[in-house]
Design a protein around this motif. Sequence first.
Motif, PDB file in Angstrom:
ATOM      1  N   GLN A 182       0.839  -1.196   0.000  1.00 26.92           N
ATOM      2  CA  GLN A 182       0.000   0.000   0.000  1.00 26.92           C
ATOM      3  C   GLN A 182       0.883   1.259   0.000  1.00 26.92           C
ATOM      4  O   GLN A 182       0.619   2.218  -0.723  1.00 26.92           O
ATOM      5  N   GLY A 183       1.949   1.248   0.780  1.00 27.01           N
ATOM      6  CA  GLY A 183       2.881   2.377   0.808  1.00 27.01           C
ATOM      7  C   GLY A 183       3.562   2.553  -0.532  1.00 27.01           C
ATOM      8  O   GLY A 183       3.731   3.679  -1.012  1.00 27.01           O
ATOM      9  N   SER A 184       3.958   1.447  -1.138  1.00 22.64           N
ATOM     10  CA  SER A 184       4.612   1.501  -2.444  1.00 22.64           C
ATOM     11  C   SER A 184       3.690   2.110  -3.491  1.00 22.64           C
ATOM     12  O   SER A 184       4.110   2.954  -4.290  1.00 22.64           O
ATOM     13  N   THR A 185       2.434   1.717  -3.471  1.00 21.92           N
ATOM     14  CA  THR A 185       1.452   2.273  -4.407  1.00 21.92           C
ATOM     15  C   THR A 185       1.282   3.778  -4.176  1.00 21.92           C
ATOM     16  O   THR A 185       1.233   4.562  -5.128  1.00 21.92           O
ATOM     17  N   ARG A 186       1.230   4.172  -2.917  1.00 16.66           N
ATOM     18  CA  ARG A 186       1.093   5.595  -2.577  1.00 16.66           C
ATOM     19  C   ARG A 186       2.289   6.383  -3.105  1.00 16.66           C
ATOM     20  O   ARG A 186       2.124   7.465  -3.673  1.00 16.66           O
ATOM     21  N   PHE A 187       3.505   5.836  -2.944  1.00 18.22           N
ATOM     22  CA  PHE A 187       4.694   6.539  -3.425  1.00 18.22           C
ATOM     23  C   PHE A 187       4.714   6.620  -4.950  1.00 18.22           C
ATOM     24  O   PHE A 187       5.140   7.628  -5.508  1.00 18.22           O
ATOM     25  N   GLN A 188       4.242   5.583  -5.624  1.00 12.99           N
ATOM     26  CA  GLN A 188       4.169   5.638  -7.090  1.00 12.99           C
ATOM     27  C   GLN A 188       3.269   6.783  -7.530  1.00 12.99           C
ATOM     28  O   GLN A 188       3.595   7.515  -8.474  1.00 12.99           O
ATOM     29  N   ILE A 189       2.141   6.944  -6.867  1.00  6.51           N
ATOM     30  CA  ILE A 189       1.212   8.022  -7.215  1.00  6.51           C
ATOM     31  C   ILE A 189       1.858   9.379  -6.943  1.00  6.51           C
ATOM     32  O   ILE A 189       1.795  10.287  -7.783  1.00  6.51           O
ATOM     33  N   MET A 190       2.483   9.525  -5.790  1.00 10.87           N
ATOM     34  CA  MET A 190       3.137  10.791  -5.437  1.00 10.87           C
ATOM     35  C   MET A 190       4.244  11.136  -6.431  1.00 10.87           C
ATOM     36  O   MET A 190       4.367  12.278  -6.865  1.00 10.87           O
ATOM     37  N   GLU A 191       5.049  10.134  -6.784  1.00 12.45           N
ATOM     38  CA  GLU A 191       6.149  10.355  -7.728  1.00 12.45           C
ATOM     39  C   GLU A 191       5.617  10.781  -9.093  1.00 12.45           C
ATOM     40  O   GLU A 191       6.113  11.731  -9.695  1.00 12.45           O
ATOM     41  N   ARG A 192       4.611  10.060  -9.558  1.00 11.34           N
ATOM     42  CA  ARG A 192       4.040  10.368 -10.879  1.00 11.34           C
ATOM     43  C   ARG A 192       3.444  11.774 -10.927  1.00 11.34           C
ATOM     44  O   ARG A 192       3.685  12.533 -11.872  1.00 11.34           O
ATOM     45  N   LYS A 193       2.716  12.142  -9.887  1.00  9.49           N
ATOM     46  CA  LYS A 193       2.104  13.475  -9.858  1.00  9.49           C
ATOM     47  C   LYS A 193       3.153  14.573  -9.753  1.00  9.49           C
ATOM     48  O   LYS A 193       3.035  15.604 -10.409  1.00  9.49           O
ATOM     49  N   LEU A 194       4.166  14.360  -8.930  1.00  9.74           N
ATOM     50  CA  LEU A 194       5.235  15.345  -8.802  1.00  9.74           C
ATOM     51  C   LEU A 194       5.947  15.524 -10.137  1.00  9.74           C
ATOM     52  O   LEU A 194       6.198  16.646 -10.579  1.00  9.74           O
ATOM     53  N   TYR A 195       6.246  14.400 -10.788  1.00  9.47           N
ATOM     54  CA  TYR A 195       6.969  14.446 -12.055  1.00  9.47           C
ATOM     55  C   TYR A 195       6.140  15.132 -13.149  1.00  9.47           C
ATOM     56  O   TYR A 195       6.658  15.988 -13.875  1.00  9.47           O
ATOM     57  N   SER A 196       4.879  14.761 -13.247  1.00  9.97           N
ATOM     58  CA  SER A 196       4.075  15.267 -14.369  1.00  9.97           C
ATOM     59  C   SER A 196       3.458  16.645 -14.099  1.00  9.97           C
ATOM     60  O   SER A 196       3.273  17.418 -15.042  1.00  9.97           O
ATOM     61  N   ALA A 197       3.157  16.978 -12.853  1.00 12.20           N
ATOM     62  CA  ALA A 197       2.462  18.235 -12.569  1.00 12.20           C
ATOM     63  C   ALA A 197       3.395  19.383 -12.199  1.00 12.20           C
ATOM     64  O   ALA A 197       3.040  20.542 -12.385  1.00 12.20           O
ATOM     65  N   ILE A 198       4.588  19.074 -11.693  1.00  8.63           N
ATOM     66  CA  ILE A 198       5.495  20.136 -11.259  1.00  8.63           C
ATOM     67  C   ILE A 198       6.834  20.061 -11.982  1.00  8.63           C
ATOM     68  O   ILE A 198       7.301  21.054 -12.549  1.00  8.63           O
ATOM     69  N   MET A 199       7.438  18.887 -11.973  1.00 10.77           N
ATOM     70  CA  MET A 199       8.806  18.767 -12.472  1.00 10.77           C
ATOM     71  C   MET A 199       8.903  19.014 -13.978  1.00 10.77           C
ATOM     72  O   MET A 199       9.723  19.840 -14.413  1.00 10.77           O
TER      73      MET A 199
END
Length: 144
Positions: free
Chosen positions: A40-57
């Motif tokens: 569950q934590g791994s899935t949460r981090f995947q979502i956070m990483e993807r959103k950070l990469y695509s929405a900000i980075m």
Amino acid sequence: MYAWVLALHIISFTCWFAALFYLPRLFIYHSHALRQDDGQGSTRFQIMERKLYSAIMTPGMILTLVFGIWLVALDFQVYLTAGWFYVKAVLVVLLIGFHHICMAHMKRFAAGTNRRGGTYYRIFGIVPALLLIAIVILSVVKPF
């Protein structure tokens, strides 16, 4: 006009670097979650990483490049003869490469093929800081 474009360039690279600093930190936490079999934590981090990469980075990178090229276009002759600018350009290319390496790490996490641990990502996270220091010094001091 130059001052406005410079301000937008600074805002853009600040956003880009914020994400470049934070994403490797997420990789550290993500690798820790995997080592603890926390799906569950791994899935949460995947979502956070993807959103950070695509929405900000990525938008931060694109806008930094757009406003940076615009700055050069506004005062082309000055940049053409500035040695520091060529070194800065090479460092920015390296930073773009780092940006894409982050995407490769994200893909490995998503595919379940990541083999790197927190220590690697701690060292990996230092790279954008070193590049930022060099780029800012070159841009402000203009040593050559």
